[in-house]
Design an enzyme around this catalytic site. Sequence first.
Site, PDB file in Angstrom:
ATOM      1  N   GLU A   1      16.049   9.875 -33.066  1.00 45.44           N
ATOM      2  CA  GLU A   1      14.883   9.635 -33.912  1.00 45.44           C
ATOM      3  C   GLU A   1      15.176   9.842 -35.387  1.00 45.44           C
ATOM      4  O   GLU A   1      14.709   9.070 -36.232  1.00 45.44           O
ATOM      5  CB  GLU A   1      13.713  10.517 -33.480  1.00 45.44           C
ATOM      6  CG  GLU A   1      13.082  10.127 -32.147  1.00 45.44           C
ATOM      7  CD  GLU A   1      13.776  10.732 -30.923  1.00 45.44           C
ATOM      8  OE1 GLU A   1      14.816  11.411 -31.103  1.00 45.44           O
ATOM      9  OE2 GLU A   1      13.280  10.518 -29.803  1.00 45.44           O
TER      10      GLU A   1
ATOM     11  N   HIS B   1       4.187  16.961 -24.507  1.00 45.37           N
ATOM     12  CA  HIS B   1       3.913  15.525 -24.332  1.00 45.37           C
ATOM     13  C   HIS B   1       2.418  15.212 -24.394  1.00 45.37           C
ATOM     14  O   HIS B   1       1.991  14.186 -23.864  1.00 45.37           O
ATOM     15  CB  HIS B   1       4.453  15.034 -22.985  1.00 45.37           C
ATOM     16  CG  HIS B   1       5.947  15.008 -22.879  1.00 45.37           C
ATOM     17  ND1 HIS B   1       6.701  16.130 -22.665  1.00 45.37           N
ATOM     18  CD2 HIS B   1       6.837  13.989 -22.973  1.00 45.37           C
ATOM     19  CE1 HIS B   1       7.983  15.801 -22.619  1.00 45.37           C
ATOM     20  NE2 HIS B   1       8.106  14.506 -22.806  1.00 45.37           N
TER      21      HIS B   1
HETATM   22  C1  LIG Z   1      13.607  13.889 -28.640  1.00 47.44           C
HETATM   23  C2  LIG Z   1      13.093  13.079 -27.508  1.00 47.44           C
HETATM   24  N1  LIG Z   1      13.083  11.741 -27.630  1.00 47.44           N
HETATM   25  C3  LIG Z   1      12.643  10.984 -26.615  1.00 47.44           C
HETATM   26  C4  LIG Z   1      12.203  11.543 -25.457  1.00 47.44           C
HETATM   27  C5  LIG Z   1      11.653  10.668 -24.338  1.00 47.44           C
HETATM   28  N2  LIG Z   1      12.572  10.627 -23.211  1.00 47.44           N
HETATM   29  C6  LIG Z   1      12.409  11.408 -22.141  1.00 47.44           C
HETATM   30  S1  LIG Z   1      13.624  11.227 -21.035  1.00 47.44           S
HETATM   31  C7  LIG Z   1      14.401  10.073 -21.987  1.00 47.44           C
HETATM   32  C8  LIG Z   1      15.689   9.482 -21.527  1.00 47.44           C
HETATM   33  C9  LIG Z   1      16.695  10.524 -21.384  1.00 47.44           C
HETATM   34  O1  LIG Z   1      17.892  10.013 -20.956  1.00 47.44           O
HETATM   35  P1  LIG Z   1      19.055  10.989 -20.527  1.00 47.44           P
HETATM   36  O2  LIG Z   1      19.220  12.057 -21.547  1.00 47.44           O
HETATM   37  O3  LIG Z   1      20.226  10.169 -20.226  1.00 47.44           O
HETATM   38  O4  LIG Z   1      18.496  11.711 -19.232  1.00 47.44           O
HETATM   39  P2  LIG Z   1      17.979  11.076 -17.860  1.00 47.44           P
HETATM   40  O5  LIG Z   1      16.532  10.759 -18.044  1.00 47.44           O
HETATM   41  O6  LIG Z   1      18.794   9.896 -17.558  1.00 47.44           O
HETATM   42  O7  LIG Z   1      18.134  12.186 -16.881  1.00 47.44           O
HETATM   43  C10 LIG Z   1      13.697   9.844 -23.156  1.00 47.44           C
HETATM   44  C11 LIG Z   1      14.074   8.876 -24.194  1.00 47.44           C
HETATM   45  C12 LIG Z   1      12.210  12.950 -25.377  1.00 47.44           C
HETATM   46  N3  LIG Z   1      11.763  13.590 -24.280  1.00 47.44           N
HETATM   47  N4  LIG Z   1      12.674  13.689 -26.398  1.00 47.44           N
END
Ligand SMILES: Cc1ncc(C[n+]2csc(CCOP(=O)(O)OP(=O)(O)O)c2C)c(N)n1
Lengths: 329, 339
Positions: free
Chosen positions: B65, B134
Amino acid sequence: MSPTRDEQHWMYRNMVTSRRFEEAIAKIYFEGKTPVFNMANGPIPGEMHLSDGQEPVAAGVCAHLTPADVVTATHRPHHQAIAKGVDLNKMAAEIFGKATGLSGGRGGHMHIFDPDVNFACSGIIAQGMGPAVGAALSRKMQGKPGVAVAFVGEGAVNQGGWHEAMNLAAVWNLPFVCVIEDNGWGISVAKKTASAVASNAERAAAYSIPGKRVEGNDPYAIYDAAGEAIARARAGEGPSLLEFETYRLAGHFMGDAEGYRPEGEKDALFEKDPIPKMRERLKADGVASEAELDDIEAQASQRVDAAITFARQSADPAPEDALTRVFAA
Amino acid sequence: MTKPNERKLTIARSMAEAIAQEMRIDPSVFVMGEDIGPLGGVYGNTRGLIEEFGDERIRDTPISETAFISAAVGAAQDGMRPVVELMFVDFFGVCFDAIYNLMAKNTYFSGGSFKVPMVLMTSTGGGYSDAGQHSQCVYGTFAHLPGMKVVAPSNAYDAKGLMTAAMRDDSPVVYMFHKGLQGMGWLGTEAGATVHVPEESYTVEIGKAKVVRQGKDVTIVSLGMGVHNALKAAKTLESQGVSAEVVDLVSLVPLDRETIRASVAKTGRLIVVDEDYMSYGVSGEIIASVTEHDISVLKAAPKRVAFPDVPIPFARVMEQYCLPNPDKIVAAWDQMKAA
Ligand SMILES: Cc1ncc(C[n+]2csc(CCOP(=O)(O)OP(=O)(O)O)c2C)c(N)n1
């Protein structure tokens, strides 16, 4: 480094418990959410990120940890919590938002906190990194034994906080291990479109620390790599960066239609489901008999059933308790 | 009022339509954010855009971000008009410098020689047990810091017009949409948010509140989801013979104090409804805007119905206990009357 017979049994038991737990949650999650899906409804409301398929990472890493070691987890924390030994009844109750939950219902599924086994979570991507590094610092400053492990998804490595924490751990030579669970996806965004580096092990060079990537979602290989990194941290030799290829057999969250996945990807992943694979290997290696495996599975199911029953039967918190525990008592 | 054969849209679709229409006429508009490409946005507000405009102008970003919001600042200063999405406003914690020290201040620091024409769209609100990272609104936090306009639509008509206005504005606009109003697949939607939306492009003025219900006994001021709670409470009050006027703020910055003051001057009573935390926020600002101007118009002490000063709990019973709702607004009236 190879797991002992007992460790192999523990790992399998753990993976099965975790899978049974997710299966139970998945089923209950849809109660009250059909025919029209509405996340607000049912006995388990809110977002739900399941860990099906990712169990080998949690088991292979936590096989080397004791309750005194510190783990931080993410928005997808159940498998890690179970492997770290978080109280399953209280965790289930927390996911149901019950008074008997770990946090009395304040945290829910993305905020699992269990001080008894030094486990904490954050739903904000990469924000488990700093706290784990800080715990490692604290252990060093206090001369207390123990290592800190931060589990993150592969999407988290592009977050500024991730880099800051990695560098801090390295420059202060802290007993810290970053474990990346690479399931290939950050919600709908594929790793290759989000990350300039294919193997995050390469990023270790940026901090002059060891980095290793292990393919195949194989609990034995994960055990091996994690053992080395954790032993290094325990010996005061500093942090390591590990990336484990793993599979997300579920959607990003429950209710995800997964239209972004290429045709056939899901089916191929199910064929590589790590749990039946480990079962076969345990038998082939003569480490566990059919009867022993059946027994492990039955016990896992019983434990999960008991936790779910505990959660269901527990009372809701008093609504006005929402106003308590904002500050330390 | 919507006529039977008029087209109704959700806020999600009206946002996407506004962006698409502007992108067709303005090549400098482009979109960045997490999952805003093939997925069409977690909230459906970019659906169909990548199919029409391609991945050069509709950019899925890494989970970075700070990088993409500050990149939007740089692109905006260099002639582009980025629309960026911060998926949940709660995530501002990882990128606030890009927002309040760069996006919001560069116009001023440069003495106006740099412009930062960008839109930061972000989701707010709870009520569906997603817990305290959230579900927040933090309206007051954004509105407090000078240099960015802040809007929060309560319905799809305003949502489209505000988005178009925001994209055409030469200043940065924070566009805060409430999840419970959005009309997306995974969450229920407040019915009153899905209204008639004209096909053609139009703007809704940023900085102008709307009196969405006329009344003479009490003014209820709110924004976003709170407007719907206020309208429901007004209905209940009407059945009790009380005539409530409802003001939809639409915009927090600039804040239309004139409309609020005029309404309270007429009714003599003020209730502010805000899903954001109670203290140091929107509700206090609205009350101050009235009292510091002319306290003599008030026949009773103002009341506020806002989220108590605690992190948002997960458990449904706890969260619902904290959230504003129509009953609490009616109760606020009862207390006001009793006093
Ligand atoms: C700072 C932030 N940006 C965006 C999100 C929204 N978000 C939640 S899970 C996710 C994807 C995460 O991907 P990864 O780290 O690969 O973990 P996975 O979900 O595949 O276990 C996002 C973008 C968040 N929780 N925190």
